[in-house]
Design an enzyme around this catalytic site. Structure first.
Site, PDB file in Angstrom:
ATOM      1  N   HIS A  14       0.544  -1.447   0.033  1.00  0.00           N
ATOM      2  CA  HIS A  14       0.111   0.070   0.293  1.00  0.00           C
ATOM      3  C   HIS A  14       0.567   1.055  -0.192  1.00  0.00           C
ATOM      4  O   HIS A  14       1.547   1.962   0.802  1.00  0.00           O
ATOM      5  CB  HIS A  14      -0.316   0.102   0.937  1.00  0.00           C
ATOM      6  N   HIS A  16       1.291   5.606  -1.853  1.00  0.00           N
ATOM      7  CA  HIS A  16       1.203   6.846  -2.514  1.00  0.00           C
ATOM      8  C   HIS A  16       2.035   6.800  -3.111  1.00  0.00           C
ATOM      9  O   HIS A  16       3.704   8.116  -2.514  1.00  0.00           O
ATOM     10  CB  HIS A  16       0.416   7.499  -1.380  1.00  0.00           C
ATOM     11  N   LEU A  17       2.702   7.693  -4.186  1.00  0.00           N
ATOM     12  CA  LEU A  17       3.537   7.535  -5.162  1.00  0.00           C
ATOM     13  C   LEU A  17       3.211   8.993  -6.300  1.00  0.00           C
ATOM     14  O   LEU A  17       4.448  10.308  -5.777  1.00  0.00           O
ATOM     15  CB  LEU A  17       3.959   6.708  -6.379  1.00  0.00           C
ATOM     16  N   ARG A  18       1.906   9.498  -5.929  1.00  0.00           N
ATOM     17  CA  ARG A  18       1.469  10.680  -6.424  1.00  0.00           C
ATOM     18  C   ARG A  18       2.447  10.660  -8.125  1.00  0.00           C
ATOM     19  O   ARG A  18       2.389   9.490  -8.183  1.00  0.00           O
ATOM     20  CB  ARG A  18       1.982  12.133  -5.671  1.00  0.00           C
ATOM     21  N   ASN A  42      -4.936   7.626  -5.463  1.00  0.00           N
ATOM     22  CA  ASN A  42      -6.019   8.506  -5.532  1.00  0.00           C
ATOM     23  C   ASN A  42      -5.265   9.730  -5.859  1.00  0.00           C
ATOM     24  O   ASN A  42      -5.339  10.695  -5.011  1.00  0.00           O
ATOM     25  CB  ASN A  42      -6.353   8.938  -3.844  1.00  0.00           C
ATOM     26  N   LYS A 100      -9.391  -0.800  -5.546  1.00  0.00           N
ATOM     27  CA  LYS A 100      -9.001   0.546  -4.647  1.00  0.00           C
ATOM     28  C   LYS A 100     -10.718   1.346  -3.950  1.00  0.00           C
ATOM     29  O   LYS A 100     -11.272   1.508  -4.480  1.00  0.00           O
ATOM     30  CB  LYS A 100      -8.719   1.341  -4.616  1.00  0.00           C
ATOM     31  N   HIS A 137     -10.529   1.102   1.953  1.00  0.00           N
ATOM     32  CA  HIS A 137     -10.310   1.863   2.622  1.00  0.00           C
ATOM     33  C   HIS A 137     -11.719   1.366   4.059  1.00  0.00           C
ATOM     34  O   HIS A 137     -12.138   1.987   3.679  1.00  0.00           O
ATOM     35  CB  HIS A 137     -10.258   2.909   2.321  1.00  0.00           C
ATOM     36  N   HIS A 175      -4.785  -0.607   5.910  1.00  0.00           N
ATOM     37  CA  HIS A 175      -4.035  -0.266   7.232  1.00  0.00           C
ATOM     38  C   HIS A 175      -4.782   0.193   8.291  1.00  0.00           C
ATOM     39  O   HIS A 175      -5.572   0.432   8.715  1.00  0.00           O
ATOM     40  CB  HIS A 175      -3.886   1.045   6.521  1.00  0.00           C
ATOM     41  N   LEU A 220      -4.911   9.087   8.439  1.00  0.00           N
ATOM     42  CA  LEU A 220      -5.874   8.598   8.582  1.00  0.00           C
ATOM     43  C   LEU A 220      -5.604   6.921   7.842  1.00  0.00           C
ATOM     44  O   LEU A 220      -5.219   6.686   6.401  1.00  0.00           O
ATOM     45  CB  LEU A 220      -7.230   9.362   7.352  1.00  0.00           C
ATOM     46  N   ASP A 248       1.320   2.566   3.177  1.00  0.00           N
ATOM     47  CA  ASP A 248       0.892   3.663   3.565  1.00  0.00           C
ATOM     48  C   ASP A 248       1.574   4.754   3.500  1.00  0.00           C
ATOM     49  O   ASP A 248       1.056   6.250   3.718  1.00  0.00           O
ATOM     50  CB  ASP A 248      -0.127   4.107   4.945  1.00  0.00           C
ATOM     51  N   HIS A 252       2.856  14.531   1.495  1.00  0.00           N
ATOM     52  CA  HIS A 252       2.520  16.020   1.897  1.00  0.00           C
ATOM     53  C   HIS A 252       3.590  17.195   1.643  1.00  0.00           C
ATOM     54  O   HIS A 252       4.033  17.075   2.822  1.00  0.00           O
ATOM     55  CB  HIS A 252       0.732  16.067   1.870  1.00  0.00           C
ATOM     56  N   ALA A 264      -3.878  14.190   5.944  1.00  0.00           N
ATOM     57  CA  ALA A 264      -3.820  13.142   6.341  1.00  0.00           C
ATOM     58  C   ALA A 264      -2.373  12.226   5.798  1.00  0.00           C
ATOM     59  O   ALA A 264      -2.608  12.704   4.169  1.00  0.00           O
ATOM     60  CB  ALA A 264      -5.055  12.882   6.657  1.00  0.00           C
TER      61      ALA A 264
HETATM   62  C1  NCD Z   1      -3.740   8.811   2.203  1.00  0.00           C
HETATM   63  C2  NCD Z   1      -3.002  10.280   1.136  1.00  0.00           C
HETATM   64  O1  NCD Z   1      -3.235  10.963   1.617  1.00  0.00           O
HETATM   65  O2  NCD Z   1      -3.421   9.680  -0.319  1.00  0.00           O
HETATM   66  N1  NCD Z   1      -3.246   9.591   3.700  1.00  0.00           N
HETATM   67  C3  NCD Z   1      -3.246   8.752   4.857  1.00  0.00           C
HETATM   68  O3  NCD Z   1      -3.104   9.725   5.594  1.00  0.00           O
HETATM   69  N2  NCD Z   1      -3.635   7.629   5.110  1.00  0.00           N
HETATM   70  C4  NCD Z   1      -5.088   8.770   2.019  1.00  0.00           C
HETATM   71  C5  NCD Z   1      -5.654   6.862   3.381  1.00  0.00           C
HETATM   72  O4  NCD Z   1      -4.702   5.887   2.431  1.00  0.00           O
HETATM   73  O5  NCD Z   1      -6.773   7.182   3.143  1.00  0.00           O
HETATM   74 ZN    ZN Z   2      -3.206   4.916   1.886  1.00  0.00          ZN
END
Ligand code: NCD
Ligand code: ZN
Length: 347
Positions: A14, A16-18, A42, A100, A137, A175, A220, A248, A252, A264
């Site tokens: 899990h 996030h690479l943006r 996302n 997802k 989620h 998560h 989150l 996860d 940011h 988050a």
């Molecule tokens: C994640 C995000 O910033 O994309 N944020 C987080 O707090 N985990 C989204 C997610 O997995 O809930």
């Molecule tokens: Zn996530």
């Protein structure tokens, strides 16, 4: 005295690479230690179709540092207008490894997610038929439900009814943050898995809130009470096949974390493996770190474990990693456990 362990190269189930400058900045942090990762969809706009997932995969591959060997495992963002045939084709081609489900409004960029599970049943039925996992989620979004209760309420009112309706659907509880989540995953049979983040093994809600609010500990699902953290530690360090690592790691820029309405996400890609070695050693479970980080995930997803290995070394003195990663999008603070860590990953 130095101590060391060797593990199969881990995967992150899990991540996030943006995109764009942020992708460019954070991808090397993951590719350094991890062989593969399930890439969260996302983005803005989200990765909804197979064609969008293929383009996103190509942007990730193009952003990889020279010589890196890293395979992105793509996912699709489920919406109420997702086309079951497009999902099936993206899976059949080998491109997409999971879909997802974000309850609409549950987290970062989830407003295009699902309001009503009934509306996505045709897609879920197709996924059950072809064996494509659903990553969930697991939080309700009802404003009446306290944020610390949202995972447990989701299990009772959404996840369990869905799994009874469609028992052959393979589901990953993403998560998990509660004892309820760990217990439900433990008892859920072979079609159910659960990812656990690094940071939820380390912090509880006091770490985030006592002595001043710590925006870099806000994510989150939000960190819960200590008893839940301990339940997650017991689950992760048990070696049980049901539980596997999903960091996860969710970057940011600092300007949006240290903000009146902070985003988050904890950014743990840089130091996850060192932190996990510390956690597993503390719990007398170093010999089970490989199950959690390198073996259980591939087994759930029906993929081979990695052949290459990494070496984790415990040093006499505390190890250091950069406090921040400087991306072209802005600085991103690396998760700080708040205590010295003597482990590092050696080449
Ligand atoms: C994640 C995000 O910033 O994309 N944020 C987080 O707090 N985990 C989204 C997610 O997995 O809930
Ligand atoms: Zn996530």
């Amino acid at each position: 005295m130095t101590q060391e362990i060797t593990l199969r190269r881990p995967d992150d189930w899990h991540l996030h690479l943006r995109d764009g400058a942020m992708l460019q900045g954070v991808l090397p942090e993951t590719a350094r230690h991890f062989a593969r990762a399930i890439i969260m969809p996302n983005l803005v706009p989200p990765v909804v179709t197979g064609a969008q997932a293929a383009q996103y995969r190509d942007r990730i591959l193009a952003a990889l540092p020279e010589g890196a060997s890293f395979q992105p495992l793509m996912t699709l963002y489920l919406t109420e207008s997702t086309d079951a045939e497009d999902v099936a084709a993206a899976h059949a081609s080998g491109l997409v490894k999971a879909v997802k489900l974000y309850p609409a409004g549950a987290t970062t960029n989830s407003h295009g997610g699902v309001h009503d599970v009934d509306k996505v049943m045709p897609v879920l039925e197709k996924m059950a038929q072809i064996g494509l996992p659903l990553c969930v989620h697991g939080e309700v979004t009802d404003p009446q439900v306290d944020i610390f209760d949202r995972e447990a309420v989701f299990i009772d009112t959404v996840l369990d009814p869905l799994r009874r309706r469609l028992p052959s659907l393979r589901v990953v509880m993403e998560h998990i943050t509660t004892q309820d989540g760990a217990d439900y995953a433990r008892d859920g049979g072979p079609n159910l898995g659960a990812t656990i983040t690094t940071h939820h093994l380390i912090i509880n809600r006091n770490h985030m809130l006592v002595g001043g609010i710590k925006p870099h500990y806000y994510c989150l699902p939000v960190a819960k009470r200590e008893k839940h953290r301990l339940a997650l530690r017991a689950a992760a360090t048990s070696g049980a096949g049901r539980y596997f690592l999903g960091t996860d790691s969710a970057p940011h820029v600092d300007a949006l974390k240290e903000h009146a309405c902070g985003c988050a996400g904890c950014f743990t890609a840089t130091n996850t493996m060192a932190l996990l070695a510390h956690v597993f050693e503390e719990d007398g479970a170093l010999d089970r770190l490989e199950d959690f980080a390198s073996l259980n995930g591939p087994a759930f997803y029906g993929l081979p474990a990695n052949e290459a290995c990494i070496r984790l070394v415990k040093h006499d003195s505390p190890q250091h990693w950069p406090e921040k990663i400087f991306t072209e999008a802005g600085p991103v603070t690396v998760f700080n456990p708040g205590y010295p860590v003597h482990w590092s990953v050696e080449a």
